[in-house]
Design a protein around this motif. Sequence first.
Motif, PDB file in Angstrom:
ATOM      1  N   THR A 148      -2.880 150.944  23.458  1.00 21.89           N
ATOM      2  CA  THR A 148      -3.189 149.866  21.622  1.00 21.89           C
ATOM      3  C   THR A 148      -4.577 150.098  21.893  1.00 21.89           C
ATOM      4  OG1 THR A 148      -1.778 148.462  22.562  1.00 21.89           O
ATOM      5  CG2 THR A 148      -3.574 147.525  21.511  1.00 21.89           C
ATOM      6  N   ALA A 149      -4.869 150.852  22.963  1.00 22.90           N
ATOM      7  CA  ALA A 149      -7.306 150.686  22.616  1.00 22.90           C
ATOM      8  C   ALA A 149      -7.066 151.781  22.905  1.00 22.90           C
ATOM      9  CB  ALA A 149      -7.312 150.889  24.498  1.00 22.90           C
ATOM     10  N   PHE A 150      -6.748 153.223  22.716  1.00 28.38           N
ATOM     11  CA  PHE A 150      -6.428 154.432  21.553  1.00 28.38           C
ATOM     12  C   PHE A 150      -6.633 153.482  19.854  1.00 28.38           C
ATOM     13  CE2 PHE A 150      -4.365 157.500  19.364  1.00 28.38           C
ATOM     14  CZ  PHE A 150      -6.173 158.589  19.445  1.00 28.38           C
ATOM     15  N   SER A 151      -5.939 153.226  19.868  1.00 28.26           N
ATOM     16  CA  SER A 151      -5.645 152.256  18.366  1.00 28.26           C
ATOM     17  C   SER A 151      -7.208 152.078  17.786  1.00 28.26           C
ATOM     18  CB  SER A 151      -4.022 151.793  17.898  1.00 28.26           C
ATOM     19  OG  SER A 151      -3.068 152.454  18.603  1.00 28.26           O
ATOM     20  N   LEU A 152      -7.270 151.070  18.267  1.00 24.27           N
ATOM     21  CA  LEU A 152      -8.297 150.287  18.264  1.00 24.27           C
ATOM     22  C   LEU A 152      -9.774 151.179  18.353  1.00 24.27           C
ATOM     23  CD1 LEU A 152      -8.149 146.858  20.082  1.00 24.27           C
ATOM     24  CD2 LEU A 152      -7.360 147.736  17.729  1.00 24.27           C
ATOM     25  N   VAL A 183     -13.288 159.003  20.010  1.00 27.13           N
ATOM     26  CA  VAL A 183     -11.976 159.079  20.063  1.00 27.13           C
ATOM     27  C   VAL A 183     -11.390 160.106  20.859  1.00 27.13           C
ATOM     28  CG1 VAL A 183     -10.083 159.743  18.388  1.00 27.13           C
ATOM     29  CG2 VAL A 183     -11.666 157.440  18.011  1.00 27.13           C
ATOM     30  N   ILE A 184     -12.449 161.463  20.385  1.00 28.92           N
ATOM     31  CA  ILE A 184     -11.885 162.527  21.300  1.00 28.92           C
ATOM     32  C   ILE A 184     -11.990 162.996  22.848  1.00 28.92           C
ATOM     33  CG2 ILE A 184     -12.670 165.149  21.672  1.00 28.92           C
ATOM     34  CD1 ILE A 184     -13.580 164.802  18.427  1.00 28.92           C
ATOM     35  N   LEU A 185     -12.854 162.325  23.318  1.00 27.70           N
ATOM     36  CA  LEU A 185     -13.031 161.741  24.785  1.00 27.70           C
ATOM     37  C   LEU A 185     -11.527 161.238  24.994  1.00 27.70           C
ATOM     38  CD1 LEU A 185     -16.655 162.089  25.321  1.00 27.70           C
ATOM     39  CD2 LEU A 185     -14.599 163.315  25.996  1.00 27.70           C
ATOM     40  N   TYR A 186     -11.284 159.348  24.357  1.00 26.24           N
ATOM     41  CA  TYR A 186     -10.447 159.097  24.626  1.00 26.24           C
ATOM     42  C   TYR A 186      -8.901 159.027  24.915  1.00 26.24           C
ATOM     43  CZ  TYR A 186      -7.497 154.440  25.941  1.00 26.24           C
ATOM     44  OH  TYR A 186      -7.268 153.320  27.111  1.00 26.24           O
ATOM     45  N   SER A 187      -8.435 160.592  23.861  1.00 28.19           N
ATOM     46  CA  SER A 187      -7.663 161.307  23.575  1.00 28.19           C
ATOM     47  C   SER A 187      -6.978 161.600  24.874  1.00 28.19           C
ATOM     48  CB  SER A 187      -7.781 162.170  22.820  1.00 28.19           C
ATOM     49  OG  SER A 187      -8.155 161.689  21.716  1.00 28.19           O
ATOM     50  N   ILE A 188      -8.553 162.426  25.901  1.00 30.71           N
ATOM     51  CA  ILE A 188      -8.099 163.313  26.552  1.00 30.71           C
ATOM     52  C   ILE A 188      -7.406 161.872  27.650  1.00 30.71           C
ATOM     53  CG2 ILE A 188      -9.509 164.506  29.124  1.00 30.71           C
ATOM     54  CD1 ILE A 188      -9.020 165.691  27.173  1.00 30.71           C
ATOM     55  N   LEU A 211     -14.952 160.629  31.992  1.00 28.18           N
ATOM     56  CA  LEU A 211     -15.366 160.113  30.603  1.00 28.18           C
ATOM     57  C   LEU A 211     -16.438 159.649  30.080  1.00 28.18           C
ATOM     58  CD1 LEU A 211     -11.200 160.932  29.711  1.00 28.18           C
ATOM     59  CD2 LEU A 211     -13.065 162.962  29.369  1.00 28.18           C
ATOM     60  N   ILE A 212     -16.461 158.948  30.781  1.00 22.32           N
ATOM     61  CA  ILE A 212     -17.312 157.481  30.517  1.00 22.32           C
ATOM     62  C   ILE A 212     -18.867 157.829  30.717  1.00 22.32           C
ATOM     63  CG2 ILE A 212     -18.641 155.838  31.614  1.00 22.32           C
ATOM     64  CD1 ILE A 212     -15.859 154.225  31.920  1.00 22.32           C
ATOM     65  N   LEU A 213     -18.837 158.700  31.816  1.00 27.78           N
ATOM     66  CA  LEU A 213     -20.332 159.394  31.712  1.00 27.78           C
ATOM     67  C   LEU A 213     -20.661 160.686  31.160  1.00 27.78           C
ATOM     68  CD1 LEU A 213     -22.397 160.231  33.645  1.00 27.78           C
ATOM     69  CD2 LEU A 213     -21.222 161.512  35.419  1.00 27.78           C
ATOM     70  N   ALA A 235     -19.364 170.599  21.506  1.00 30.87           N
ATOM     71  CA  ALA A 235     -18.699 169.716  22.737  1.00 30.87           C
ATOM     72  C   ALA A 235     -17.139 169.314  22.500  1.00 30.87           C
ATOM     73  CB  ALA A 235     -19.781 168.902  22.875  1.00 30.87           C
ATOM     74  N   ASN A 236     -17.113 169.056  21.450  1.00 29.62           N
ATOM     75  CA  ASN A 236     -15.899 168.738  20.509  1.00 29.62           C
ATOM     76  C   ASN A 236     -14.992 168.856  20.812  1.00 29.62           C
ATOM     77  OD1 ASN A 236     -17.097 165.506  20.492  1.00 29.62           O
ATOM     78  ND2 ASN A 236     -17.863 165.401  17.963  1.00 29.62           N
ATOM     79  N   ALA A 237     -15.407 170.197  20.151  1.00 33.79           N
ATOM     80  CA  ALA A 237     -13.814 171.489  19.524  1.00 33.79           C
ATOM     81  C   ALA A 237     -13.730 171.635  21.764  1.00 33.79           C
ATOM     82  CB  ALA A 237     -14.636 172.373  18.798  1.00 33.79           C
ATOM     83  N   THR A 238     -14.279 171.646  22.504  1.00 34.35           N
ATOM     84  CA  THR A 238     -14.557 171.593  23.088  1.00 34.35           C
ATOM     85  C   THR A 238     -12.991 170.961  24.118  1.00 34.35           C
ATOM     86  OG1 THR A 238     -16.109 173.216  24.577  1.00 34.35           O
ATOM     87  CG2 THR A 238     -15.532 172.625  25.454  1.00 34.35           C
ATOM     88  N   ILE A 239     -13.502 169.705  24.544  1.00 36.34           N
ATOM     89  CA  ILE A 239     -12.393 168.845  24.388  1.00 36.34           C
ATOM     90  C   ILE A 239     -11.500 168.444  23.499  1.00 36.34           C
ATOM     91  CG2 ILE A 239     -12.401 165.956  24.403  1.00 36.34           C
ATOM     92  CD1 ILE A 239     -14.595 167.032  26.693  1.00 36.34           C
ATOM     93  N   GLY A 240     -11.613 169.058  22.048  1.00 37.65           N
ATOM     94  CA  GLY A 240     -10.130 169.196  21.692  1.00 37.65           C
ATOM     95  C   GLY A 240      -9.068 170.288  22.463  1.00 37.65           C
ATOM     96  N   MET A 241      -9.712 171.557  22.660  1.00 35.97           N
ATOM     97  CA  MET A 241      -9.113 172.324  22.942  1.00 35.97           C
ATOM     98  C   MET A 241      -8.175 171.918  24.516  1.00 35.97           C
ATOM     99  SD  MET A 241      -8.396 175.404  22.420  1.00 35.97           S
ATOM    100  CE  MET A 241      -9.505 175.678  21.047  1.00 35.97           C
ATOM    101  N   ILE A 242      -8.967 171.371  25.015  1.00 37.60           N
ATOM    102  CA  ILE A 242      -9.063 171.095  26.579  1.00 37.60           C
ATOM    103  C   ILE A 242      -6.985 169.803  26.048  1.00 37.60           C
ATOM    104  CG2 ILE A 242      -9.022 169.708  28.966  1.00 37.60           C
ATOM    105  CD1 ILE A 242     -11.550 171.021  28.236  1.00 37.60           C
ATOM    106  N   ASN A 243      -7.612 168.845  25.451  1.00 34.37           N
ATOM    107  CA  ASN A 243      -6.694 168.359  25.062  1.00 34.37           C
ATOM    108  C   ASN A 243      -5.265 168.921  24.381  1.00 34.37           C
ATOM    109  OD1 ASN A 243      -6.013 165.374  24.835  1.00 34.37           O
ATOM    110  ND2 ASN A 243      -6.489 165.229  22.604  1.00 34.37           N
ATOM    111  N   LEU A 244      -5.625 169.753  23.457  1.00 32.21           N
ATOM    112  CA  LEU A 244      -4.961 170.872  22.864  1.00 32.21           C
ATOM    113  C   LEU A 244      -3.741 171.490  24.269  1.00 32.21           C
ATOM    114  CD1 LEU A 244      -2.950 172.081  20.359  1.00 32.21           C
ATOM    115  CD2 LEU A 244      -4.696 173.448  20.819  1.00 32.21           C
TER     116      LEU A 244
END
Length: 328
Positions: A148-152, A183-188, A211-213, A235-244
Amino acid sequence: MTGRTNSSMTRLMFLAAAVFLLSAPASASQGDKEPVYRDCVKQCLRTNCTGARLRGFQSSQPPYMALTGWTCRDDCRYQCMWTTVGLYQAEGYSIPQFHGKWPFARFLCFEEPASALASLLNGLACLLMLLRYRSAVPRQSPMYHTITAFSLISLNAWFWSTVFHTRDTYLTEKMDYFCASAVILYSIYLCCVRTLGLRRPAISSMVGALLILAFTSHVSYLTFVSFDYGYNMAANATIGMINLLWWLCWCWLNRRILPYWWKCGMVVLLLHGLALLELLDFPPLFWVLDAHAVWHLSTVPVHFLFYSFLIDDSLHLLNTEKPGVKLD
């Protein structure tokens, strides 16, 4: 204990994601560096944006333009942009960018109509599926509050994306960029809670704090040091790749246990594959549809598959969260 820990960290992550700062304006582009453009803007400002002419502009301006912050100066820039584009086309040169973006035909108050519509459709799809998730999944499900938090946070990002593409200003650009990073960081964090945190809540708490830091450092750098578009994208691409990779590993390990694992794998592959559309940077077709708009439009259906996975998985967790039953 797990539910209380994850719920507290979710609230903390949500509050952190809601704190956004401002940064410096975007750098100039080829079009707005042209003397013909600059001279045109100066002449327009002197002629139309002072005295009686300015009052006439303000009195005749449609309310929706005034409400979205369009000024006489902005109108001069818009008109002079098309004057410059016309000269480029007459001489056979390629279309230049202005103030970091392609020239778009304005529709009512919408500066980038196709991207604004695509962002709105993504937000509506996210809202619809959040409502469906909340109606299908009991609150007792271990992932209910995290999802729910992720959706918000996602809804907030799509809201600011819509606002930014409607009216590009100093504030709306920063809100769009920072909300997307949230959004990208909360996805992690979502991935961490699902794959590790349900059995080891201390891990998800530590990852959440990191992730907050990371979010605070990212926004602070862009705000107080340099608003570097290249750094932000990297930065966003790196986090996205980790998530993937994280999600794909989890899908592979659970492919024989969870019959719906393919939905998760398909979603992360689609999201990262469709993001490559951004590389197709071209002048907007019919002065409306550019690569960014195509990318946003292509992600609308992904929400339905993603929440289908989240519903299946949340119900699975609810049914298996019994004494002696091991969570996947």
